[in-house]
Scaffold this motif. Structure first.
Motif, PDB file in Angstrom:
ATOM      1  N   UNK A 276       0.741  -1.304   0.087  1.00  0.00           N
ATOM      2  CA  UNK A 276       0.148  -0.037  -0.545  1.00  0.00           C
ATOM      3  C   UNK A 276       0.834   1.026  -0.210  1.00  0.00           C
ATOM      4  N   UNK A 277       0.424   2.389  -0.595  1.00  0.00           N
ATOM      5  CA  UNK A 277       0.931   3.566  -0.734  1.00  0.00           C
ATOM      6  C   UNK A 277       0.662   4.585  -0.361  1.00  0.00           C
ATOM      7  N   UNK A 278      -0.056   4.899   1.226  1.00  0.00           N
ATOM      8  CA  UNK A 278      -1.061   5.643   1.188  1.00  0.00           C
ATOM      9  C   UNK A 278      -0.744   7.287   1.805  1.00  0.00           C
ATOM     10  N   UNK A 279      -0.421   8.797   0.872  1.00  0.00           N
ATOM     11  CA  UNK A 279       0.413   9.588   1.680  1.00  0.00           C
ATOM     12  C   UNK A 279      -0.106   9.790   2.836  1.00  0.00           C
ATOM     13  N   UNK A 280       0.768  10.301   4.127  1.00  0.00           N
ATOM     14  CA  UNK A 280      -0.096  11.305   4.930  1.00  0.00           C
ATOM     15  C   UNK A 280      -0.408  12.722   4.981  1.00  0.00           C
ATOM     16  N   UNK A 281      -1.194  12.838   5.121  1.00  0.00           N
ATOM     17  CA  UNK A 281      -1.853  14.612   4.315  1.00  0.00           C
ATOM     18  C   UNK A 281      -1.064  15.348   5.326  1.00  0.00           C
ATOM     19  N   UNK A 347       8.848   6.732   3.010  1.00  0.00           N
ATOM     20  CA  UNK A 347       8.675   6.165   1.742  1.00  0.00           C
ATOM     21  C   UNK A 347       9.710   5.506   1.463  1.00  0.00           C
ATOM     22  N   UNK A 348      10.765   5.426   1.876  1.00  0.00           N
ATOM     23  CA  UNK A 348      11.648   4.947   1.083  1.00  0.00           C
ATOM     24  C   UNK A 348      11.444   3.638   1.637  1.00  0.00           C
ATOM     25  N   UNK A 349      10.526   2.925   2.181  1.00  0.00           N
ATOM     26  CA  UNK A 349       9.833   1.757   2.942  1.00  0.00           C
ATOM     27  C   UNK A 349       8.678   1.235   2.645  1.00  0.00           C
ATOM     28  N   UNK A 350       9.159  -0.220   2.234  1.00  0.00           N
ATOM     29  CA  UNK A 350       6.930  -0.716   1.897  1.00  0.00           C
ATOM     30  C   UNK A 350       6.550  -1.007   2.891  1.00  0.00           C
ATOM     31  N   UNK A 351       5.827  -0.920   3.395  1.00  0.00           N
ATOM     32  CA  UNK A 351       4.408  -0.846   3.230  1.00  0.00           C
ATOM     33  C   UNK A 351       3.073  -2.405   3.141  1.00  0.00           C
ATOM     34  N   UNK A 352       3.323  -3.373   3.564  1.00  0.00           N
ATOM     35  CA  UNK A 352       2.448  -4.336   3.629  1.00  0.00           C
ATOM     36  C   UNK A 352       0.878  -5.169   4.192  1.00  0.00           C
ATOM     37  N   UNK A 353       0.450  -4.868   3.504  1.00  0.00           N
ATOM     38  CA  UNK A 353      -0.966  -4.808   4.368  1.00  0.00           C
ATOM     39  C   UNK A 353      -1.793  -6.095   3.657  1.00  0.00           C
ATOM     40  N   UNK A 354      -2.440  -6.583   5.476  1.00  0.00           N
ATOM     41  CA  UNK A 354      -3.033  -7.924   4.497  1.00  0.00           C
ATOM     42  C   UNK A 354      -4.140  -8.282   2.909  1.00  0.00           C
ATOM     43  N   UNK A 355      -4.440  -9.358   3.040  1.00  0.00           N
ATOM     44  CA  UNK A 355      -5.235  -9.357   1.803  1.00  0.00           C
ATOM     45  C   UNK A 355      -5.944 -10.553   2.042  1.00  0.00           C
ATOM     46  N   UNK A 356      -5.630 -11.048   2.874  1.00  0.00           N
ATOM     47  CA  UNK A 356      -6.857 -11.943   3.384  1.00  0.00           C
ATOM     48  C   UNK A 356      -6.626 -12.407   5.209  1.00  0.00           C
ATOM     49  N   UNK A 357      -7.701 -12.930   5.481  1.00  0.00           N
ATOM     50  CA  UNK A 357      -7.281 -13.356   7.312  1.00  0.00           C
ATOM     51  C   UNK A 357      -5.712 -13.794   6.980  1.00  0.00           C
TER      52      UNK A 357
END
Length: 474
Positions: A276-281, A347-357
């Motif tokens: 995921x790439x969700x920029x902070x406000x 932003x140099x890091x990758x964020x991994x978010x679960x896509x299943x349980x």
């Protein structure tokens, strides 16, 4: 399951002031008569001891390697990072004189003591014992040389590592970034000078007693390393083989995994994590998070030095609790971890978010294991080792075990319970190292200032060997 009851800390360094090998200054007699030394940091000293500036009993920086030295002459160069007050001179770097740093000038001989005159807080102080002829020290050291017949080199080595001496040198150093003391000021400090036979007896006593303490410290440090290895083995077994040793196994078809429980799936990482790439406000006040190879994800404010904080987190990626943060550059060294926090990260890091349980912490433990790290390294791209990067395109293709959710959660619970036990044992061993180090320092200071009388001391040889063990897995 793993049995931790066999982790034995009772190896002589154990517990309390009366423990085997735990000599204390209070265990020794005092001299019959004392006098005021006239030096605040020394206090009272034995009545027959002399007090004088160090320069009267030792010289400083006597010999230097001349500029005319043959450029092909090979030297062993000792710099500040090669020296510490406990282990002494721990290493050197080989150079031809022509290629050596310009600071490589101080010539050394047996009985000298190296005292760092820059960044004195690093406590880079060490005796020089039987050095090779080509051992050369940095000009960042003062080389203190005992005067023959006045000061014994071994006694001098202990005296200049006594806490009162080190503290006084640090206190007299000036400067902010690189505090330093002039060699002339250093050898102008007053020191106690016992009779020659007392110096040699004190050095003999400290050689024996510090060796005993050092052996106990080494045992505790070895225990800490064994516990660290055991912890990793327990985690690796749990996340790749499960908790039930009787369950049927199957070939995973993945070399680094080997066999896995027959009911586990083996899936590409992209099948259960998405990037995921969700920029902070703008102008946000979210918690700034970082990933550390040793401890995982932590708020940066908890660990960073004052003044070393990001000025803004605008444009950083938002992180939700349960995400995994991956440092692409250091993933193969363990810079991957589960976030307990909502916040933002570079932003140099990758964020991994679960896509299943799934249980994200299961993959925190799996990804931080040595086997997974080796696989991460194999899939990383770059022209040299320290520039390797693991992009999600590659990470997403790596095959990983995927147990049922309930089993992932049980494994996480098991690992967390085991980690609490390992942490408790490691903390106990670390505390012993601290106490033993303090005792070592106190014993040296007491002996070289005459707070204890060791003139009648004789070594007692123990016939009991220390024990150190960590039980194998059941």
């Amino acid at each position: 399951m793993t049995n931790l009851s066999g982790a034995n800390l009772n190896n002589g360094a154990a517990v309390g002031p009366q423990g085997e090998g735990r000599e204390s200054p209070s265990n020794f007699p005092k001299y019959p008569e004392y006098k005021d030394s006239g030096v605040e940091w020394l206090g009272d000293v034995p009545g027959h001891w002399n007090i004088s500036p160090l320069k009267f009993s030792a010289s400083c920086n006597d010999t230097v390697l001349p500029d005319s030295t043959d450029g092909d002459y090979e030297i062993e160069y000792v710099e500040i990072s090669d020296v510490n007050e406990i282990s002494g001179i721990t290493g050197s770097t080989s150079y031809k004189f022509a290629d050596a740093p310009s600071r490589a000038r101080r010539m050394l001989q047996d009985g000298d003591v190296l005292v760092s005159t820059v960044r004195t807080y690093l406590r880079a102080i060490a005796p020089v014992v039987a050095p090779p002829e080509n051992l050369i020290a940095s000009t960042g050291f003062a080389v203190v040389r005992p005067r023959k017949g006045i000061l014994d080199g071994a006694f001098l080595g202990y005296m200049l590592r006594a806490e009162w001496w080190i503290s006084e040198v640090i206190a007299r150093s000036v400067g902010v970034s690189y505090p330093a003391i002039n060699a002339s000021d250093l050898i102008g400090l007053n020191v106690p000078v016992p009779a020659w036979h007392e110096q040699t007896q004190i050095a003999r006593f400290l050689d024996h007693e510090t060796a005993r303490i050092d052996a106990l410290i080494e045992e505790q440090q070895r225990l800490i390393e064994l516990l660290k290895e055991k912890r990793q083995a327990v985690i690796s077994q749990a996340v790749t083989k499960g908790l039930d040793p009787t369950v049927p196994m199957k070939d995973s078809g993945v070399e680094w995994l080997g066999e896995v429980p027959v009911h586990w799936e083996v899936l590409a990482t992209k099948r259960f994590f998405r990037m995921v790439a969700d920029p902070a406000p703008e102008n946000n006040d979210f918690e700034l998070l970082s990933i550390y190879t040793e401890i995982g994800v932590r708020p940066r404010k908890d660990l960073e030095q004052k003044g070393n904080k990001a000025s803004t987190t605008d444009g950083y990626w938002r992180v939700k609790r349960g995400d995994l943060i991956v440092n692409k550059l250091l993933a193969w060294m363990g810079a991957v971890g589960y976030s307990e926090y909502d916040g933002v990260t570079s932003p140099a890091y990758d964020i991994l978010r679960p896509s299943r349980k799934l249980a994200p912490k299961f993959y925190h433990y799996l990804f931080r294991g040595k086997s997974a790290q080796q696989e991460f390294k194999r899939w990383s791209r770059g022209i040299m080792e320290m520039r390797l990067r693991l992009y999600f395109d590659e990470l997403g293709r790596i095959l990983m075990p995927f147990p049922p959710l309930e089993e992932q959660e049980r494994i996480v619970d098991f690992i967390e319970e085991m980690e609490d036990k390992f942490d408790s044992l490691s903390q106990a061993a670390s505390e012993q190292v601290k106490l033993l180090s303090e005792r070592r320092s106190a014993l040296i200071s007491a002996a070289v200032t005459g707070k204890i009388d060791v003139r009648g001391w004789q070594p007692v040889v123990s016939t009991q060997a220390p024990k150190l063990e960590v039980a194998e897995a059941d």
